[in-house]
Design an enzyme around this catalytic site. Structure first.
Site, PDB file in Angstrom:
ATOM      1  N   TYR A 110     -16.560  -3.395   0.312  1.00 22.37           N
ATOM      2  CA  TYR A 110     -15.486  -4.393   0.236  1.00 22.37           C
ATOM      3  C   TYR A 110     -15.786  -5.434  -0.838  1.00 22.37           C
ATOM      4  O   TYR A 110     -14.918  -5.765  -1.659  1.00 22.37           O
ATOM      5  CB  TYR A 110     -15.320  -5.076   1.595  1.00 22.37           C
ATOM      6  N   LYS A 154       0.730  -2.933 -12.814  1.00 22.35           N
ATOM      7  CA  LYS A 154       1.252  -2.102 -13.905  1.00 22.35           C
ATOM      8  C   LYS A 154       2.762  -1.918 -13.777  1.00 22.35           C
ATOM      9  O   LYS A 154       3.507  -2.017 -14.764  1.00 22.35           O
ATOM     10  CB  LYS A 154       0.546  -0.749 -13.898  1.00 22.35           C
ATOM     11  N   LYS A 203     -13.513  -6.262  -4.250  1.00 25.38           N
ATOM     12  CA  LYS A 203     -12.916  -7.559  -4.557  1.00 25.38           C
ATOM     13  C   LYS A 203     -13.461  -8.129  -5.868  1.00 25.38           C
ATOM     14  O   LYS A 203     -12.738  -8.827  -6.599  1.00 25.38           O
ATOM     15  CB  LYS A 203     -13.140  -8.533  -3.401  1.00 25.38           C
ATOM     16  N   ASP A 211       3.039   3.598  -0.433  1.00 24.17           N
ATOM     17  CA  ASP A 211       1.602   3.793  -0.561  1.00 24.17           C
ATOM     18  C   ASP A 211       1.244   3.582  -2.025  1.00 24.17           C
ATOM     19  O   ASP A 211       1.577   4.402  -2.884  1.00 24.17           O
ATOM     20  CB  ASP A 211       1.221   5.201  -0.099  1.00 24.17           C
ATOM     21  N   THR A 229      -7.423 -14.753  11.884  1.00 22.84           N
ATOM     22  CA  THR A 229      -6.271 -13.916  12.214  1.00 22.84           C
ATOM     23  C   THR A 229      -6.715 -12.909  13.266  1.00 22.84           C
ATOM     24  O   THR A 229      -7.919 -12.733  13.505  1.00 22.84           O
ATOM     25  CB  THR A 229      -5.753 -13.143  10.981  1.00 22.84           C
TER      26      THR A 229
END
Length: 287
Positions: A188, A153, A192, A92, A227
């Site tokens: 969303y 990172k 992005k 996660d 998809t």
């Protein structure tokens, strides 16, 4: 191993005034391990196979307990045929301690050092903004932006430890640059857009700062992909015709059409490219 894995590759090429490897070798990933987040998803699986076919080793990270058995068996077969490794670990990315532990555990297992990242992990959600809860908005930001930052990172820290150059591909979306017709996706789209700015900012730090190896950071912005994940949205009357008609190729993309762009951004074929967004949207945003 291709000599493009040598950090002095580009310096030597400039000094000698000519190409050091063939064009085909520019796209090779020999001697490199590539981390793929969202590695159990449709795009992650395609990215993993692409890396293996280019000679790289793969580590897939995903929040799900295990990858889909059929596609994963195929990846293992591709890796075995090329004497490469493909590993999966549940992770996660919104849990900082878990990310640190995962990379500490993985490093000793790797046959080749980490040299790149394809950050595919992300989720979508839609509803009119007036009905969209703060909790849902926060969840998208945590997964799509903070999770992407956590992966970048961790990979950068590993590259700093080994003093090796690397390349990162952060998967954004054309929705980070435009607003999609017919769907309410304010959260969303915002997330992005955040990925786009994150990549530019990281590229500025890691492309020129002393004490860090050279790390190129670019984004890939897909257009609509056909998809099972988009099947529900396409059931809305008129939605498929609208999405198809909104781009210049008059169709949706398939997930395998992003193999080439991912490999280009990861490899030395894009060695003078950083802080850029490669939009692969069928011309959607150019109207």
């Amino acid at each position: 191993m291709s000599n493009t894995a040598d950090p002095s590759f580009r310096e030597a090429k400039e000094r000698q005034g000519g190409p050091q490897v063939s064009t085909a070798d520019l796209f090779r990933l020999d001697g490199r391990t590539i981390i793929i987040t969202g590695g159990a998803g449709y795009l992650g699986i395609q990215a993993a196979e692409t890396v293996l076919e280019a000679g790289g080793h793969v580590v897939c990270l995903d929040v799900v307990p295990r990858p889909p058995p059929g596609p994963w068996a195929h990846l293992e077969q591709v890796a075995a045929q090329r004497e490469l490794t493909v590993l999966f670990r549940q992770l996660d990315l919104t849990q900082a301690d878990a990310v640190n532990q995962a990379f500490a555990d993985l490093s000793p297992q790797l046959r080749c050092p980490i040299r790149g990242l394809v950050a595919c992990a992300g989720v979508s959600d839609n509803d009119p903004a007036v009905n969209f809860s703060i909790e849902r908005f926060r969840r998208l930001m945590e997964i799509n932006v903070i999770g992407t930052f956590a992966a970048a990172k961790a990979v950068a820290a590993e590259l700093q430890r080994t003093n090796l150059n690397g390349s990162m591909v952060l998967v954004a979306s054309m929705s980070g640059s435009v607003v999609n017709k017919g769907v309410d996706t304010a959260a969303y789209n915002t997330s992005k857009s955040g990925v786009l700015q994150l990549a530019r900012s990281l590229a500025a730090e890691w492309g020129s700062r002393k004490g860090m190896p050279l790390i190129r950071v670019n984004t890939l912005s897909p257009g609509y992909i056909r998809t099972p994940a988009t099947a529900e949205a396409l059931q809305k009357p008129g939605m498929e015709n609208q999405w198809v008609g909104d781009n210049m190729l008059y169709r949706l993309s398939s997930v395998d059409e992003f193999r080439g762009p991912i490999l280009f951004l990861l490899s030395d074929a894009s060695s003078f490219m950083t802080a850029a967004d490669l939009r692969v949207d069928g011309g959607h945003c150019a109207w």
